[in-house]
Design a protein around this motif. Structure first.
Motif, PDB file in Angstrom:
ATOM      1  N   GLY A  73       0.870  -1.171   0.000  1.00 19.58           N
ATOM      2  CA  GLY A  73       0.000   0.000   0.000  1.00 19.58           C
ATOM      3  C   GLY A  73       0.900   1.211   0.000  1.00 19.58           C
ATOM      4  O   GLY A  73       1.785   1.337  -0.829  1.00 19.58           O
ATOM      5  N   CYS A  74       0.722   2.117   0.954  1.00 20.67           N
ATOM      6  CA  CYS A  74       1.636   3.241   1.074  1.00 20.67           C
ATOM      7  C   CYS A  74       1.621   3.757   2.509  1.00 20.67           C
ATOM      8  O   CYS A  74       0.721   3.464   3.288  1.00 20.67           O
ATOM      9  N   TYR A  75       2.648   4.515   2.842  1.00 23.98           N
ATOM     10  CA  TYR A  75       2.694   5.163   4.155  1.00 23.98           C
ATOM     11  C   TYR A  75       3.236   6.580   4.005  1.00 23.98           C
ATOM     12  O   TYR A  75       4.044   6.867   3.118  1.00 23.98           O
ATOM     13  N   VAL A  76       2.750   7.459   4.865  1.00 23.32           N
ATOM     14  CA  VAL A  76       3.087   8.875   4.789  1.00 23.32           C
ATOM     15  C   VAL A  76       4.238   9.163   5.741  1.00 23.32           C
ATOM     16  O   VAL A  76       4.174   8.838   6.936  1.00 23.32           O
ATOM     17  N   LYS A  77       5.287   9.766   5.238  1.00 24.06           N
ATOM     18  CA  LYS A  77       6.463  10.014   6.063  1.00 24.06           C
ATOM     19  C   LYS A  77       6.217  11.092   7.112  1.00 24.06           C
ATOM     20  O   LYS A  77       6.800  11.060   8.188  1.00 24.06           O
ATOM     21  N   THR A  78       5.344  12.059   6.803  1.00 21.29           N
ATOM     22  CA  THR A  78       5.079  13.134   7.763  1.00 21.29           C
ATOM     23  C   THR A  78       3.578  13.264   7.978  1.00 21.29           C
ATOM     24  O   THR A  78       2.898  14.032   7.300  1.00 21.29           O
ATOM     25  N   ALA A  79       3.063  12.449   8.900  1.00 20.95           N
ATOM     26  CA  ALA A  79       1.661  12.543   9.305  1.00 20.95           C
ATOM     27  C   ALA A  79       1.630  13.133  10.713  1.00 20.95           C
ATOM     28  O   ALA A  79       2.408  12.720  11.574  1.00 20.95           O
ATOM     29  N   TRP A  80       0.722  14.061  10.939  1.00 17.34           N
ATOM     30  CA  TRP A  80       0.668  14.776  12.212  1.00 17.34           C
ATOM     31  C   TRP A  80      -0.683  14.611  12.898  1.00 17.34           C
ATOM     32  O   TRP A  80      -1.722  14.480  12.248  1.00 17.34           O
ATOM     33  N   ALA A  81      -0.626  14.656  14.230  1.00 20.33           N
ATOM     34  CA  ALA A  81      -1.813  14.729  15.075  1.00 20.33           C
ATOM     35  C   ALA A  81      -1.616  15.910  16.018  1.00 20.33           C
ATOM     36  O   ALA A  81      -0.754  16.769  15.780  1.00 20.33           O
ATOM     37  N   ASN A 404      -2.478  14.795   7.763  1.00 18.93           N
ATOM     38  CA  ASN A 404      -2.965  15.093   9.097  1.00 18.93           C
ATOM     39  C   ASN A 404      -4.076  14.107   9.423  1.00 18.93           C
ATOM     40  O   ASN A 404      -4.823  13.710   8.527  1.00 18.93           O
ATOM     41  N   ILE A 405      -4.229  13.702  10.688  1.00 15.94           N
ATOM     42  CA  ILE A 405      -5.286  12.746  10.993  1.00 15.94           C
ATOM     43  C   ILE A 405      -6.682  13.348  10.805  1.00 15.94           C
ATOM     44  O   ILE A 405      -7.661  12.615  10.708  1.00 15.94           O
ATOM     45  N   SER A 406      -6.768  14.666  10.724  1.00 17.17           N
ATOM     46  CA  SER A 406      -8.047  15.290  10.374  1.00 17.17           C
ATOM     47  C   SER A 406      -8.462  14.943   8.949  1.00 17.17           C
ATOM     48  O   SER A 406      -9.631  15.102   8.576  1.00 17.17           O
ATOM     49  N   ASP A 407      -7.515  14.453   8.148  1.00 15.71           N
ATOM     50  CA  ASP A 407      -7.804  14.117   6.747  1.00 15.71           C
ATOM     51  C   ASP A 407      -8.631  12.842   6.600  1.00 15.71           C
ATOM     52  O   ASP A 407      -9.147  12.555   5.512  1.00 15.71           O
ATOM     53  N   LEU A 408      -8.761  12.075   7.668  1.00 14.31           N
ATOM     54  CA  LEU A 408      -9.392  10.762   7.513  1.00 14.31           C
ATOM     55  C   LEU A 408     -10.907  10.827   7.372  1.00 14.31           C
ATOM     56  O   LEU A 408     -11.492   9.998   6.672  1.00 14.31           O
ATOM     57  N   ILE A 409     -11.573  11.789   7.996  1.00 16.99           N
ATOM     58  CA  ILE A 409     -13.026  11.896   7.773  1.00 16.99           C
ATOM     59  C   ILE A 409     -13.340  12.232   6.312  1.00 16.99           C
ATOM     60  O   ILE A 409     -14.173  11.562   5.692  1.00 16.99           O
ATOM     61  N   PRO A 410     -12.707  13.241   5.716  1.00 14.47           N
ATOM     62  CA  PRO A 410     -12.981  13.492   4.297  1.00 14.47           C
ATOM     63  C   PRO A 410     -12.628  12.308   3.398  1.00 14.47           C
ATOM     64  O   PRO A 410     -13.300  12.063   2.397  1.00 14.47           O
TER      65      PRO A 410
END
Length: 532
Positions: A73-81, A404-410
């Motif tokens: 799949g893929c993973y994001v190197k810079t994900a923030w909470a 950003n974890i806020s991106d998961l709802i959209p």
């Protein structure tokens, strides 16, 4: 317009051939795990059992399953909470930042519109993760940690290990809890299992790992909405010292998944695991480590095997006969990897592996290292892995982008065919255009918060909660020791331009001093969600 058309075509190609309209979604939200703890992020340091930092490989997690899905799949190197659990969970549950939901920190939350109590997330943000999933036609299940009022979230079912919230009621099945008692006129924390005051600093909590407190919501075999488990003769006979909370959560989650797969109904699972969170070790109350051990597991290169726990004893004196691991967050991450492997096997068993999107992330930095830290990106930098084998993702492996974890709802809204009205402020941005097209970037900046401070970064510069600016154009080996910018004349014009752009963003969210609490009338009516 062209991007939207292309995205719709990509989604259509994913859904054609599947009986149901939407892909299933499982979101595994782990607890207090920095990106550096997962080997895929390439950090040269991680956390030892007592907290802090080490390069000792015996404390490095082993994650063959997460490695596999991150590469396929893929993973994001810079994900923030955010920097700590309450505000991060608020961000995940609402897709919004604290200027709207008012959860600035665990012990710093805005008052409700009537001036009394904390503003519940489903009232401040009525288009929550559960509401969006339900609008998309999903059967919904919440497993694990809650840490908030849950009555207003429309999840169909749940299996909770509440921990922090269950100590007001002594659950008859277990005395694994720390509770406040008065001694000589002072409040003292006691271990209910040993009936003695605790020897080291901790907080009131009920066990969520061994012999856990477990609560079911709307289970089909019960009449009440909430019941404490075990709740029948069979489960009461099986429950005891060998019962491990994360196993119980997964068992009830799989029961839900199996029922919905049989019905041909798409499901959304929100699995907020405690794994990664430190806790009082009831089986070893004198242990100085932060993370209680898990059942032992073994990876032979192809599959996992699990050693059945065997624990005997009482009153704080126990023997595990070598069936439980040593303390350490690495053992928790290893066990999460085992549970992800179980998830993938369950999808394959039910024939839904190509119609299920699996997302793995965490709420904030590791305890004893990054949790609640505004320094650099210690508190905000978390793992984010997206695995969708039935979807023709245009991105594979490591993605050097910002999320950003806020991106998961959209993102869930896009997967479920739900349109969030433009008039409703959503701070997250769907990852689907990035994941399914040739779009090179996801977003220009990511944002986090810690009490009254703001943390923000772009691709070149970052401002932390102490107002220190960093050059983040290259990743350091420990993922946080970026060069500090003390003389702006010595960096590029592009760095200075991005700094100025980020400074323009901050005032929009930096409202701790000016709008700490809910507006008296709330936000009024909001436009409804729509299905595409």
């Amino acid at each position: 317009m062209k991007l939207k058309v292309f995205l719709n075509v990509c989604m259509l190609s994913f859904l054609i051939g599947n009986a149901q309209k939407q892909p299933n979604i499982v979101l595994l939200f782990a607890d207090d795990i920095s990106a550096r703890e997962l080997p895929i992020y390439g950090s040269t340091v991680w956390s030892p059992p007592k907290g802090g930092t080490t390069s000792d490989v015996k404390y490095k997690a082993k994650t063959p399953t997460l490695d596999k899905i991150a590469e396929e799949g893929c993973y994001v190197k810079t994900a923030w909470a955010a920097t700590v659990c309450g505000p991060s969970r608020a961000m995940m549950m609402t897709g919004r930042y604290a200027h709207l939901h008012k959860w600035w920190h665990n012990k710093d939350k805005g008052k409700a519109p009537n001036g009394k109590g904390v503003w519940d997330l489903y009232d401040s943000s009525p288009h929550s993760i559960a509401h969006v999933a339900k609008a998309g036609g999903y059967a919904t299940f919440w497993a694990g940690k809650t840490q908030m009022s849950i009555e207003g979230f429309p999840f169909d079912e749940g299996c909770f290990t509440p921990g922090e919230g269950s100590y007001n009621t002594a659950i008859h099945t277990t005395d694994f809890r720390l509770e406040t008692r008065k001694k000589a006129g002072k409040k003292v924390i006691y271990n209910a299992d040993t009936n003695k005051p605790i020897h080291k600093k901790s907080y009131v909590q009920s066990g969520w790992y061994w012999q856990p407190h477990v609560q079911l919501m709307n289970h089909p075999d019960t009449k009440e909405k909430f019941v404490w488990w075990p709740n029948d003769k069979k489960s009461e006979k099986e429950f005891g010292l060998n019962t491990f909370g994360p196993d119980v959560e997964l068992e009830f989650t799989f029961d839900f998944i199996e029922r919905k797969a049989k019905e041909g109904k798409p499901f959304f699972v929100y699995h907020t695991s405690h794994l990664g969170h430190d806790a009082w070790d009831f089986l070893h109350p004198n242990n100085e480590g932060k993370w209680p051990g898990t059942p032992k597991i073994n990876w032979d290169g192809k599959k996992y095997t699990r050693t059945k726990p065997k624990v005997t004893g009482d009153n704080g004196v126990y023997n595990d006969y070598g069936t439980i691991t040593e303390n350490g967050i690495h053992t928790h991450i290893n066990y999460l990897d085992y549970q992800v492997w179980q998830y993938l096997n369950k999808f394959k068993e039910l024939g839904i592996e190509n119609n299920t999107v699996f997302i793995f992330c965490a709420d904030n930095g590791t305890s004893g290292y990054g949790k609640s830290s505004p320094v650099s990106q210690k508190g905000t930098h978390v793992p984010l892995i997206i695995y969708a084998p039935g979807m023709n993702l245009t991105k594979k492996g490591a993605q050097n982008v910002l999320a950003n974890i806020s991106d998961l709802i959209p993102t869930i809204a896009d997967l479920g065919g739900v349109t969030i009205p433009d008039s409703y402020e959503m701070n997250g941005e769907s990852l689907m255009p990035f994941l399914t097209t040739n779009k090179p970037k996801h977003r220009d900046w990511v944002y986090g918060y810690h009490k009254e401070t703001t943390i923000i970064r772009g691709n070149l510069v970052m401002k932390d909660g102490n107002n220190v600016w960093y050059d983040v154009s290259k990743y350091p080996k420990d993922l946080i020791s970026f060069p500090k910018i003390k003389d702006w004349s010595k960096v590029s014009e592009a760095h200075r331009k991005e700094r100025d752009e980020l400074k323009k963003v901050i005032p929009r969210f930096d409202q701790h001093a000016t709008a700490h609490d809910a507006p008296k009338g709330g936000y009024g009516k909001v436009a409804p969600l729509k299905t595409k």
